[in-house]
Design a protein around this motif. Structure first.
Motif, short mmCIF file in Angstrom:
data_model
loop_
_atom_site.label_atom_id
_atom_site.label_comp_id
_atom_site.label_asym_id
_atom_site.label_seq_id
_atom_site.Cartn_x
_atom_site.Cartn_y
_atom_site.Cartn_z
N UNK A 66 0.85 -1.19 0.00
CA UNK A 66 0.00 0.00 0.00
C UNK A 66 0.89 1.24 0.00
N UNK A 67 0.97 1.92 -1.13
CA UNK A 67 1.82 3.11 -1.24
C UNK A 67 1.26 4.25 -0.40
N UNK A 68 2.15 4.93 0.32
CA UNK A 68 1.73 6.06 1.15
C UNK A 68 1.50 7.28 0.27
N UNK A 69 0.30 7.82 0.32
CA UNK A 69 -0.07 8.97 -0.49
C UNK A 69 0.00 10.26 0.35
N UNK A 70 -0.04 11.43 -0.29
CA UNK A 70 0.00 12.70 0.45
C UNK A 70 -1.07 12.79 1.53
N UNK A 71 -2.25 12.22 1.27
CA UNK A 71 -3.30 12.25 2.28
C UNK A 71 -2.87 11.50 3.54
N UNK A 72 -2.15 10.39 3.36
CA UNK A 72 -1.67 9.64 4.50
C UNK A 72 -0.59 10.39 5.27
N UNK A 73 0.28 11.10 4.55
CA UNK A 73 1.30 11.90 5.22
C UNK A 73 0.67 13.02 6.04
N UNK A 74 -0.38 13.65 5.48
CA UNK A 74 -1.08 14.70 6.21
C UNK A 74 -1.71 14.14 7.48
N UNK A 75 -2.26 12.93 7.38
CA UNK A 75 -2.86 12.30 8.56
C UNK A 75 -1.81 12.07 9.64
N UNK A 76 -0.62 11.64 9.25
CA UNK A 76 0.44 11.40 10.22
C UNK A 76 0.84 12.69 10.93
N UNK A 77 0.94 13.79 10.16
CA UNK A 77 1.30 15.08 10.75
C UNK A 77 0.24 15.54 11.74
N UNK A 78 -1.04 15.40 11.36
CA UNK A 78 -2.13 15.78 12.26
C UNK A 78 -2.11 14.95 13.54
N UNK A 79 -1.83 13.65 13.39
CA UNK A 79 -1.80 12.78 14.57
C UNK A 79 -0.69 13.19 15.52
N UNK A 80 0.49 13.45 14.97
CA UNK A 80 1.61 13.88 15.81
C UNK A 80 1.30 15.20 16.50
N UNK A 81 0.66 16.12 15.77
CA UNK A 81 0.28 17.40 16.35
C UNK A 81 -0.73 17.20 17.48
N UNK A 82 -1.68 16.28 17.26
CA UNK A 82 -2.67 16.01 18.29
C UNK A 82 -2.07 15.41 19.54
N UNK A 83 -1.10 14.50 19.36
CA UNK A 83 -0.40 13.92 20.51
C UNK A 83 0.35 14.99 21.27
#
Length: 287
Positions: free
Chosen positions: A265-282
């Protein structure tokens, strides 16, 4: 710090276990696999159950058994049933309301006081989970009509409510008694398994036992996702309010990005944005 590490650790082991459960999903129904999972997990926690001071915390034990019935037996069954009707994308979308409901419930039911940054963190992590859900493969969609979709939405919502109800009961017991997170986890598993025991008679043991592979993956998924995961979860319930705790543990779908390349499953820009939001939320929730 202990609650933070436990929450992130729980998210990681649940992500790994989820990948293993997906690989054996054809070995039986969701309810049957849930029964086998809880039975194996209870067996592994047997030394803890034998050494429990059952007579010292009768009310707490009863509440934890009930918590296991609601959160593990019923909640997990609702969730697995929803996956069969909705697929991963839509189910995760509904599940993303869990952190927000957890924060609201911790204020209304547990009298927890949450700072404004906890609410912002819950919104950020929930947004990240929603983005991961939107990134899920279109092949997971239900294409059999509107009725299965409606049923799946109801099942997924019931899974969220059941899981949070079990979480509130467990946190109440951990705050009011001397039971440890490990003891609490063992009792909850026992409660969930006792209710599901009648399903064992209909479990296709021949399908589980025809190859060595399925059993190995089932045992590994159980140890990681149930035994280790639920022990870490109980530690989170003791150390953190339910809202922030559930929020941090909700990063599990985002952590799936780490194993996505291994599954093709190739990581798409949407997935990268999700990771950034998750880290910001943590960061917002814990700093």
């Amino acid at each position: 710090m202990a609650g933070l590490l436990a929450a992130l650790g729980a998210a990681m082991v649940w992500t790994t276990a989820s990948s293993l459960w997906r690989s054996v999903s054809s070995s039986g129904s969701a309810l049957q696999l849930n029964t086998v999972k809880n039975g194996l997990a209870t067996l592994l926690f047997l030394p803890v159950l034998v050494s429990l001071p059952w007579g010292d915390n009768e009310r707490g034990v009863a509440l934890l058994l009930l918590s296991g019935v609601i959160g593990i037996a019923i909640g997990d069954s609702f969730y697995l049933a929803a996956l069969r009707r909705l697929g991963t994308r839509r189910t995760l979308t509904v599940e993303a309301v869990g952190p927000v409901l957890g924060s609201v419930g911790s204020v209304l039911l547990m009298q927890d006081t949450l700072p404004w940054k906890a609410w912002i963190g819950a919104v950020l992590v929930s947004s990240a989970v929603l983005l991961v859900a939107l990134q899920s493969s279109e092949s997971n969609r239900s294409d059999s009509g509107d009725t299965p979709v409606i049923h799946g939405l109801m099942l997924s919502l019931m899974a969220v409510i059941s899981g949070l109800t079990g979480a509130f009961l467990a946190r109440h017991v951990l705050l009011e008694t001397s039971l440890s997170p490990l003891q609490s986890a063992a009792i909850r598993l026992l409660g969930g398994w006792l209710v599901l025991m009648p399903v064992l008679r209909k479990t296709p043991w021949n399908r589980l036992g025809t190859r060595r592979g399925p059993w190995f993956r089932i045992v590994m998924a159980t140890v990681l996702g149930t035994n280790v995961g639920i022990a870490l979860q109980q530690l989170v319930f003791r150390e953190l309010p339910v809202g922030p705790g559930v929020t941090l543990m909700a990063t599990a779908p985002v952590m799936a990005l780490l194993i996505a390349p291994l599954e093709g499953d190739a990581i798409q820009p949407l997935g990268m944005l999700a990771a950034v939001l998750a880290l910001a939320g943590v960061a917002v929730t814990t700093l």
